[in-house]
Design a protein around this motif. Structure first.
Motif, PDB file in Angstrom:
ATOM      1  N   GLN A  85      -7.419   6.629  -9.087  1.00 10.56           N
ATOM      2  CA  GLN A  85      -7.376   6.405  -7.648  1.00 10.56           C
ATOM      3  C   GLN A  85      -7.919   5.029  -7.278  1.00 10.56           C
ATOM      4  N   PHE A  86      -9.002   4.600  -7.944  1.00 11.26           N
ATOM      5  CA  PHE A  86      -9.590   3.302  -7.601  1.00 11.26           C
ATOM      6  C   PHE A  86      -8.629   2.154  -7.908  1.00 11.26           C
ATOM      7  N   LEU A  87      -7.827   2.285  -8.966  1.00  4.63           N
ATOM      8  CA  LEU A  87      -6.874   1.221  -9.294  1.00  4.63           C
ATOM      9  C   LEU A  87      -5.725   1.198  -8.290  1.00  4.63           C
ATOM     10  N   ARG A  88      -5.198   2.360  -7.941  1.00  2.00           N
ATOM     11  CA  ARG A  88      -4.083   2.390  -6.994  1.00  2.00           C
ATOM     12  C   ARG A  88      -4.515   1.910  -5.610  1.00  2.00           C
ATOM     13  N   GLU A  89      -5.756   2.147  -5.256  1.00  2.00           N
ATOM     14  CA  GLU A  89      -6.257   1.614  -3.980  1.00  2.00           C
ATOM     15  C   GLU A  89      -6.303   0.086  -4.009  1.00  2.00           C
ATOM     16  N   GLU A  90      -6.755  -0.494  -5.137  1.00  2.00           N
ATOM     17  CA  GLU A  90      -6.803  -1.954  -5.236  1.00  2.00           C
ATOM     18  C   GLU A  90      -5.399  -2.555  -5.275  1.00  2.00           C
ATOM     19  N   VAL A  91      -4.486  -1.887  -5.955  1.00  2.00           N
ATOM     20  CA  VAL A  91      -3.097  -2.367  -5.978  1.00  2.00           C
ATOM     21  C   VAL A  91      -2.519  -2.355  -4.566  1.00  2.00           C
ATOM     22  N   GLY A  92      -2.788  -1.282  -3.811  1.00  2.00           N
ATOM     23  CA  GLY A  92      -2.293  -1.207  -2.442  1.00  2.00           C
ATOM     24  C   GLY A  92      -2.833  -2.333  -1.576  1.00  2.00           C
ATOM     25  N   ARG A  93      -4.128  -2.628  -1.682  1.00  2.00           N
ATOM     26  CA  ARG A  93      -4.699  -3.723  -0.895  1.00  2.00           C
ATOM     27  C   ARG A  93      -4.136  -5.071  -1.335  1.00  2.00           C
ATOM     28  N   PHE A  94      -3.983  -5.250  -2.651  1.00  2.00           N
ATOM     29  CA  PHE A  94      -3.477  -6.517  -3.192  1.00  2.00           C
ATOM     30  C   PHE A  94      -2.039  -6.770  -2.712  1.00  2.00           C
ATOM     31  N   ALA A 151       2.719  -7.102   4.025  1.00  2.00           N
ATOM     32  CA  ALA A 151       3.242  -5.845   4.539  1.00  2.00           C
ATOM     33  C   ALA A 151       2.769  -5.618   5.972  1.00  2.00           C
ATOM     34  N   PRO A 152       3.641  -5.130   6.834  1.00  2.00           N
ATOM     35  CA  PRO A 152       3.244  -4.920   8.235  1.00  2.00           C
ATOM     36  C   PRO A 152       2.204  -3.832   8.415  1.00  2.00           C
ATOM     37  N   ALA A 153       2.082  -2.914   7.448  1.00  2.00           N
ATOM     38  CA  ALA A 153       1.083  -1.840   7.505  1.00  2.00           C
ATOM     39  C   ALA A 153       0.495  -1.676   6.099  1.00  2.00           C
ATOM     40  N   PRO A 154      -0.752  -1.209   6.000  1.00  2.00           N
ATOM     41  CA  PRO A 154      -1.364  -1.025   4.675  1.00  2.00           C
ATOM     42  C   PRO A 154      -0.533  -0.106   3.788  1.00  2.00           C
ATOM     43  N   LEU A 155      -0.380  -0.503   2.538  1.00  2.00           N
ATOM     44  CA  LEU A 155       0.362   0.305   1.579  1.00  2.00           C
ATOM     45  C   LEU A 155      -0.544   1.400   1.030  1.00  2.00           C
ATOM     46  N   LYS A 156      -0.044   2.622   1.039  1.00  2.00           N
ATOM     47  CA  LYS A 156      -0.858   3.779   0.688  1.00  2.00           C
ATOM     48  C   LYS A 156      -0.941   3.956  -0.832  1.00  2.00           C
ATOM     49  N   PRO A 157      -2.122   4.262  -1.370  1.00  2.00           N
ATOM     50  CA  PRO A 157      -2.252   4.459  -2.817  1.00  2.00           C
ATOM     51  C   PRO A 157      -1.457   5.642  -3.343  1.00  2.00           C
ATOM     52  N   GLU A 158      -1.223   6.665  -2.501  1.00  2.00           N
ATOM     53  CA  GLU A 158      -0.448   7.812  -2.976  1.00  2.00           C
ATOM     54  C   GLU A 158       1.023   7.484  -3.186  1.00  2.00           C
ATOM     55  N   ASN A 159       1.468   6.323  -2.690  1.00  2.00           N
ATOM     56  CA  ASN A 159       2.848   5.887  -2.900  1.00  2.00           C
ATOM     57  C   ASN A 159       2.975   4.905  -4.060  1.00  2.00           C
ATOM     58  N   VAL A 171       0.488  -4.000 -17.646  1.00  2.00           N
ATOM     59  CA  VAL A 171       0.187  -3.313 -16.391  1.00  2.00           C
ATOM     60  C   VAL A 171       1.272  -3.633 -15.376  1.00  2.00           C
ATOM     61  N   SER A 172       1.973  -2.607 -14.899  1.00  2.00           N
ATOM     62  CA  SER A 172       3.004  -2.780 -13.868  1.00  2.00           C
ATOM     63  C   SER A 172       2.863  -1.681 -12.834  1.00  2.00           C
ATOM     64  N   THR A 173       3.318  -1.977 -11.619  1.00  2.00           N
ATOM     65  CA  THR A 173       3.163  -1.052 -10.511  1.00  2.00           C
ATOM     66  C   THR A 173       4.489  -0.834  -9.815  1.00  2.00           C
ATOM     67  N   LEU A 174       4.609   0.311  -9.170  1.00  2.00           N
ATOM     68  CA  LEU A 174       5.776   0.628  -8.361  1.00  2.00           C
ATOM     69  C   LEU A 174       5.302   1.165  -7.023  1.00  2.00           C
ATOM     70  N   ALA A 184      -8.502  -3.464 -11.988  1.00  2.00           N
ATOM     71  CA  ALA A 184      -8.985  -3.244 -10.621  1.00  2.00           C
ATOM     72  C   ALA A 184      -9.997  -4.314 -10.230  1.00  2.00           C
ATOM     73  N   GLN A 185     -10.893  -4.668 -11.148  1.00  2.00           N
ATOM     74  CA  GLN A 185     -11.861  -5.717 -10.861  1.00  2.00           C
ATOM     75  C   GLN A 185     -11.171  -7.067 -10.654  1.00  2.00           C
ATOM     76  N   LEU A 186     -10.129  -7.309 -11.423  1.00  2.00           N
ATOM     77  CA  LEU A 186      -9.397  -8.566 -11.298  1.00  2.00           C
ATOM     78  C   LEU A 186      -8.701  -8.661  -9.942  1.00  2.00           C
ATOM     79  N   LEU A 187      -8.015  -7.600  -9.539  1.00  2.00           N
ATOM     80  CA  LEU A 187      -7.305  -7.610  -8.259  1.00  2.00           C
ATOM     81  C   LEU A 187      -8.266  -7.628  -7.077  1.00  2.00           C
ATOM     82  N   LYS A 188      -9.449  -7.072  -7.280  1.00  2.00           N
ATOM     83  CA  LYS A 188     -10.436  -7.036  -6.200  1.00  2.00           C
ATOM     84  C   LYS A 188     -11.025  -8.408  -5.916  1.00  2.00           C
ATOM     85  N   ASP A 189     -11.026  -9.271  -6.938  1.00  2.00           N
ATOM     86  CA  ASP A 189     -11.644 -10.595  -6.791  1.00  2.00           C
ATOM     87  C   ASP A 189     -10.674 -11.527  -6.070  1.00  2.00           C
ATOM     88  N   ARG A 190     -10.514 -11.317  -4.778  1.00  2.00           N
ATOM     89  CA  ARG A 190      -9.554 -12.073  -3.976  1.00  2.00           C
ATOM     90  C   ARG A 190      -9.879 -13.565  -3.949  1.00  2.00           C
TER      91      ARG A 190
END
Length: 673
Positions: free
Chosen positions: A248-257, A264-272, A441-444, A473-479
């Motif tokens: 969950q923590f990784l998908r949340e960071e991917v969504g924010r990234f 994106a016009p709206a935050p991307l949800k981690p469940e997607n 590491v790849s995301t959809l 997750a740490q890498l993507l978090k380091d904006r």
């Protein structure tokens, strides 16, 4: 005398009792052991004989199965030949085209899925190339005979020989043999490179790799960041099974990234979001859950050829190639441009042939062209897909590898409204943009929860290790590090490396697409081919490889024009300089041998819209059309079939006429032959 009888008997018995026991002869033991050993040997021999007979029976069964399969293939081949003969006679009688005859050329002349060629016949590379070129010409001629303006698009109904099985193993299943025989030049070059990799100190004469699209410009930055303390962390949950779609923590960071970088016009949800080990896994999984084995996926060419294996090896899905050419016409502004009109025409051809199309793949920025589709173009493509209920897989793995001042990229996720969000799926990964292909590491991202659920089942086979998920997750978090250190440095280095290759190509008079996205340049080497064929293209590619420089030839990207190559520039300066020196040496030698007709005048890369154009594959100006182009192409392919078959040696015209009186008469058969 009577009285002496008992006494004699008693005496005899006493004598018998006093007789000494017989001494045991040593030869008896030897004889017993010999007989015992003989019996053991005989039993062992009988067992071996039984096994041999059983093995012979199994081999005989296999031989009979192979013979039966050979006879089945022979019957199928003869049936195809009979069908072609009959339809050719019908065309000669009525002057009809292949469309009016209802003939599907792709089914008549290409092996079906998983079907090997005739037993005992393994075509050579030259005959295979000739056959493919002949088939391509017939497809072009077939396009000319299509109604409703379908003549402006070249459309493959069957992929090339990548899917042909030439070898078969009794230890593999049918699908196992398909996978084992699946081949590609990109993989061949990659294997050769790893067997003789260039190293400045230990192997200076090794192969310089300008063919694999890896970003090697920022390893210093990435290594420094990945060895900091916050990366080296182990927690019990990281060593346990987790949600296969990703922690969950990784998908949340991917969504924010992605929300930030895709605007994106709206935050991307981690469940997607699903996170797996590489884009190849995403392609394989998506193809499996949205298509059935007989379905097809539209892929405009040229495209990154490895995708063909990604969607085929697991799910047996084959692509449908929409060939784009380099000529700039009135309805397009750049070479190899994809338009909705071409997609529409391709769908019409597919529907006429009864093909089931379920999806299409779009790469933005494009590999190998380097083009970036505008938001308006992507919206048009998505609207087209919605009309036909097609899933759209949007590959945006190069979205942060845009380095030009004037070049802009707009993600599909930035659109205010997706035409069909339930069938739009966006891929991204860290392999290219963050120079970390080895982390896998790849995301959809998709709004379709049924797709997410199905991918979650398959992600069991493609999940990431827990410690890797933490580090990413740490890498993507380091904006701050990504935006202020890595991306500016990476773009500056990409721009410098691109300029060096572009200047070298310009000095050599080689046309190319001058784009500012991706890790590569798409260059036109057609003037170095002795003849405009893929056979000559492969010869040139092998000459370069023999001279220790690896680039990728256009055939592996399913380009319809022989002579285009992809050159990767995202490497250290001394390596791309050495690679270009070796490349230049080979091309100069090749240019002296090439005939003048194959050469084209040099031009600066800024004039690419004219210099990169080629003759139209369908409508060549000034060339009259033959009276019946479809029939001419059909006859050409029939001749190719006849050259590679012994059918005519085993059958006569009289036999054919006797067995098929309703199809053709003996007097008509010479017209065909």
């Amino acid at each position: 005398m009577r009285g002496s009888g008992p006494a004699f008997s008693s005496l005899h018995r006493l004598r018998r009792k006093r007789k000494p026991p017989r001494v045991k002869d040593p030869l008896d033991d030897i004889l017993l052991k010999f007989l015992t050993a003989q019996r053991v040997v005989e039993e062992r021999f009988l067992q071996m004989e039984e096994r041999r007979m059983q093995r012979d029976m199994e081999l005989e069964d296999r031989r009979m199965q192979l013979e039966q399969r050979r006879m089945e293939l022979e019957r199928e081949h003869e049936y195809r030949m009979f069908t072609i003969f009959a339809q050719m006679v019908n065309a000669l009688r009525h002057g009809g085209s292949t469309q009016s005859m209802g003939l599907d050329l792709s089914q008549a002349f290409t092996p079906s899925s998983g079907q090997a060629p005739e037993m005992g016949h393994v075509p050579s590379s030259s005959s295979t190339t000739a056959s493919k070129e002949n088939s391509s010409r017939v497809m072009q001629q077939q396009s000319k005979s299509l109604p409703n303006g379908l003549r402006d698009v070249v459309f493959d109904a069957e992929p090339n020989s990548t899917f042909q099985n030439f070898n078969s193993s009794i230890y593999l299943s049918k699908r196992g043999n398909e996978i084992n025989n699946f081949c590609g030049g990109l993989q061949e070059g990659f294997v050769a490179y790893h067997a003789d990799k260039h190293d400045e100190d230990t192997n200076p004469n090794g192969i310089v790799n300008l063919g694999t699209s890896e970003n090697k410009l920022c390893f210093d930055l990435l290594c420094k960041r990945l060895t900091q303390k916050d990366m080296c962390y182990i927690d019990p949950q990281l060593l346990q099974y987790s949600d296969w779609k990703g922690h969950q923590f990784l998908r949340e960071e991917v969504g924010r990234f992605l929300t930030y970088h895709c605007k994106a016009p709206a935050p991307l949800k981690p469940e997607n979001i699903v996170v797996v080990n590489g884009c190849g896994s995403l392609y394989a999984s998506l193809a499996t859950v949205v298509c059935d084995p007989k379905d097809r996926i539209i892929l405009p060419t040229p495209f990154y050829g490895v995708i063909t294996g990604d969607i085929f090896l697991y799910s047996s899905i084959k692509p449908l190639h929409l060939h784009l050419d380099s000529k700039v016409t009135d309805d397009q502004t750049r070479p190899f441009q994809l338009t909705v009109e071409k997609l529409e025409k391709a769908m019409q051809i597919a529907q006429r042939q009864g093909l089931s199309i379920k999806a299409m793949i779009l790469m933005n920025p494009h590999n190998p062209l380097g083009d970036s589709y505008s938001g308006a173009e992507m919206t048009e493509f998505l609207e087209f897909a919605k009309r036909y209920k097609l899933h759209v897989i949007v590959d945006e793995v190069y979205m942060l590898s845009v380095f030009g001042d004037a070049c802009s990229f707009q993600s599909v996720l930035s659109l205010q409204r997706l035409p069909d969000p339930q069938r739009t799926h966006v891929m991204w990964g860290i392999s290219k943009d963050l120079a970390a292909s080895g982390l896998r590491v790849s995301t959809l991202y998709t709004a379709n929860m049924d797709i997410i659920s199905a991918l979650g089942q398959l992600s069991y086979f493609h999940a990431l290790p827990g410690p890797t998920q933490h580090a990413v997750a740490q890498l993507l978090k380091d904006r701050d590090w990504i935006n202020q250190v890595f991306l500016p440095t990476n773009r500056a280095r990409l721009k410098t490396a691109h300029k060096y290759i572009a200047d070298e190509l310009t000095a050599m008079g080689i046309p190319f697409l001058n784009r500012s996205a991706g890790l590569f340049i798409w260059a036109d080497f057609r003037k170095y081919l002795k003849s405009p064929t893929f056979e000559e293209e492969i010869k040139l590619w092998r000459q370069l490889l023999e001279n220790k420089v690896l680039i990728s030839n256009g055939k592996e990207f399913f380009c319809c024009e022989p002579g285009w190559f992809r050159i990767v520039f995202s490497d250290k300066t001394y390596r791309i300089q050495l690679g270009m020196q070796r490349l230049k040496k080979v091309l100069e030698a090749q240019e002296t041998e090439a005939p003048p007709i194959a050469k084209e005048p040099p031009c600066p890369p800024n004039a690419e819209s004219k210099a990169e154009s080629a003759e139209d594959l369908l409508d060549v100006a000034g060339q009259p059309e033959p009276p019946n182009p479809a029939l001419d192409g059909l006859i050409g392919l029939l001749r190719q079939q006849m050259r590679t078959s012994d059918w005519l040696q085993r059958n006569t015209a009289e036999q054919f006429a006797q067995e098929n009186p309703e199809v053709v008469t003996p007097l008509q058969l010479p017209l065909i032959l």
